[in-house]
Write a protein that holds these residues in place. Structure first.
Motif, PDB file in Angstrom:
ATOM      1  N   GLN A 149      -5.490  -0.566  -8.793  1.00  0.00           N
ATOM      2  CA  GLN A 149      -5.551  -1.574  -7.733  1.00  0.00           C
ATOM      3  C   GLN A 149      -4.164  -1.907  -7.212  1.00  0.00           C
ATOM      4  OE1 GLN A 149      -7.628  -4.850  -9.487  1.00  0.00           O
ATOM      5  NE2 GLN A 149      -9.648  -3.942  -9.190  1.00  0.00           N
ATOM      6  N   THR A 150      -3.190  -2.044  -8.094  1.00  0.00           N
ATOM      7  CA  THR A 150      -1.824  -2.335  -7.666  1.00  0.00           C
ATOM      8  C   THR A 150      -1.272  -1.173  -6.845  1.00  0.00           C
ATOM      9  OG1 THR A 150      -1.458  -3.663  -9.641  1.00  0.00           O
ATOM     10  CG2 THR A 150       0.488  -2.951  -8.452  1.00  0.00           C
ATOM     11  N   GLY A 151      -1.505   0.043  -7.285  1.00  0.00           N
ATOM     12  CA  GLY A 151      -1.026   1.215  -6.562  1.00  0.00           C
ATOM     13  C   GLY A 151      -1.675   1.353  -5.196  1.00  0.00           C
ATOM     14  N   GLU A 152      -2.979   1.153  -5.134  1.00  0.00           N
ATOM     15  CA  GLU A 152      -3.675   1.230  -3.848  1.00  0.00           C
ATOM     16  C   GLU A 152      -3.234   0.094  -2.923  1.00  0.00           C
ATOM     17  OE1 GLU A 152      -7.866   1.254  -4.577  1.00  0.00           O
ATOM     18  OE2 GLU A 152      -7.795   3.164  -5.632  1.00  0.00           O
ATOM     19  N   PHE A 153      -3.075  -1.096  -3.465  1.00  0.00           N
ATOM     20  CA  PHE A 153      -2.652  -2.232  -2.656  1.00  0.00           C
ATOM     21  C   PHE A 153      -1.246  -2.013  -2.109  1.00  0.00           C
ATOM     22  CE2 PHE A 153      -0.604  -6.386  -2.180  1.00  0.00           C
ATOM     23  CZ  PHE A 153      -1.435  -6.930  -1.210  1.00  0.00           C
ATOM     24  N   SER A 154      -0.339  -1.483  -2.936  1.00  0.00           N
ATOM     25  CA  SER A 154       1.028  -1.268  -2.466  1.00  0.00           C
ATOM     26  C   SER A 154       1.074  -0.236  -1.339  1.00  0.00           C
ATOM     27  CB  SER A 154       1.931  -0.839  -3.621  1.00  0.00           C
ATOM     28  OG  SER A 154       1.576   0.442  -4.094  1.00  0.00           O
ATOM     29  N   THR A 155       0.274   0.805  -1.440  1.00  0.00           N
ATOM     30  CA  THR A 155       0.222   1.804  -0.381  1.00  0.00           C
ATOM     31  C   THR A 155      -0.381   1.214   0.884  1.00  0.00           C
ATOM     32  OG1 THR A 155      -0.002   3.550  -2.028  1.00  0.00           O
ATOM     33  CG2 THR A 155      -0.647   4.089   0.219  1.00  0.00           C
TER      34      THR A 155
ATOM     35  N   ALA B  17       6.469   5.652  -9.533  1.00  0.00           N
ATOM     36  CA  ALA B  17       7.659   5.993  -8.740  1.00  0.00           C
ATOM     37  C   ALA B  17       7.263   6.374  -7.323  1.00  0.00           C
ATOM     38  CB  ALA B  17       8.431   7.120  -9.407  1.00  0.00           C
ATOM     39  N   ILE B  18       6.191   7.107  -7.175  1.00  0.00           N
ATOM     40  CA  ILE B  18       5.703   7.481  -5.836  1.00  0.00           C
ATOM     41  C   ILE B  18       5.296   6.233  -5.064  1.00  0.00           C
ATOM     42  CG2 ILE B  18       3.836   8.659  -4.614  1.00  0.00           C
ATOM     43  CD1 ILE B  18       4.005  10.806  -6.852  1.00  0.00           C
ATOM     44  N   LYS B  19       4.608   5.318  -5.708  1.00  0.00           N
ATOM     45  CA  LYS B  19       4.182   4.078  -5.041  1.00  0.00           C
ATOM     46  C   LYS B  19       5.389   3.233  -4.640  1.00  0.00           C
ATOM     47  CE  LYS B  19      -0.071   5.116  -5.301  1.00  0.00           C
ATOM     48  NZ  LYS B  19      -0.779   5.520  -4.094  1.00  0.00           N
ATOM     49  N   ILE B  20       6.401   3.192  -5.492  1.00  0.00           N
ATOM     50  CA  ILE B  20       7.616   2.439  -5.168  1.00  0.00           C
ATOM     51  C   ILE B  20       8.327   3.072  -3.978  1.00  0.00           C
ATOM     52  CG2 ILE B  20       9.936   1.881  -6.020  1.00  0.00           C
ATOM     53  CD1 ILE B  20       8.596   1.486  -8.816  1.00  0.00           C
ATOM     54  N   LEU B  21       8.419   4.390  -3.963  1.00  0.00           N
ATOM     55  CA  LEU B  21       9.079   5.076  -2.839  1.00  0.00           C
ATOM     56  C   LEU B  21       8.322   4.879  -1.528  1.00  0.00           C
ATOM     57  CD1 LEU B  21      10.232   8.364  -4.560  1.00  0.00           C
ATOM     58  CD2 LEU B  21      11.653   6.457  -3.786  1.00  0.00           C
ATOM     59  N   ILE B  22       7.006   4.884  -1.602  1.00  0.00           N
ATOM     60  CA  ILE B  22       6.210   4.630  -0.391  1.00  0.00           C
ATOM     61  C   ILE B  22       6.497   3.224   0.134  1.00  0.00           C
ATOM     62  CG2 ILE B  22       3.852   4.253   0.459  1.00  0.00           C
ATOM     63  CD1 ILE B  22       2.981   6.560  -1.391  1.00  0.00           C
ATOM     64  N   LEU B  23       6.568   2.272  -0.763  1.00  0.00           N
ATOM     65  CA  LEU B  23       6.847   0.892  -0.357  1.00  0.00           C
ATOM     66  C   LEU B  23       8.263   0.761   0.213  1.00  0.00           C
ATOM     67  CD1 LEU B  23       5.343  -1.832  -0.459  1.00  0.00           C
ATOM     68  CD2 LEU B  23       6.525  -2.287  -2.597  1.00  0.00           C
ATOM     69  N   LEU B  24       9.230   1.430  -0.397  1.00  0.00           N
ATOM     70  CA  LEU B  24      10.616   1.351   0.061  1.00  0.00           C
ATOM     71  C   LEU B  24      10.878   2.165   1.326  1.00  0.00           C
ATOM     72  CD1 LEU B  24      12.538   1.505  -3.335  1.00  0.00           C
ATOM     73  CD2 LEU B  24      12.140  -0.485  -1.882  1.00  0.00           C
TER      74      LEU B  24
END
Length: 101
Positions: A6-12, A75-82
């Motif tokens: 859920q956190t990963g999907e929400f961040s994307t 890391a992928i989710k963080i990079l997408i957010l950044l």
């Protein structure tokens, strides 16, 4: 694991919506005659996005530290957010060059 998903999907989703609405505002500014009002909307939008994306980034970093087995996913989710940071800088550059020069 479901909270992580859920956190990963929400961040994307948050990164995509931030990008989409920011692009929409940039297009509105470029075609609208009342630019001052849109600058105010854009300013508060940027403040809101800084807060919302910052909170999600802190959550992702916490999970990145505490869940070493899922670091590549996080890391992928963080990079997408950044990825929105250079986009915002590009939009700012375009606005400054288009309207103040």
């Amino acid at each position: 694991m479901s909270q992580l998903t859920q956190t990963g999907e929400f961040s994307t989703r948050l990164a995509f919506l931030s990008f989409a609405f920011g692009t929409f505002l940039l297009l509105l500014v470029s075609i609208s005659p009342d630019v001052a009002a849109l600058y105010m909307v854009g300013f508060f939008y940027v403040l809101f996005c800084l807060f919302a994306n910052g909170v999600v980034l802190v959550q992702l970093l916490y999970e990145f530290i505490t869940m070493p087995s899922l670091r590549s996913y996080l890391a992928i989710k963080i990079l997408i957010l950044l990825a929105n940071i250079p986009i915002v800088l590009l939009y700012l550059f375009l606005l400054v060059n288009h309207f103040f020069i």
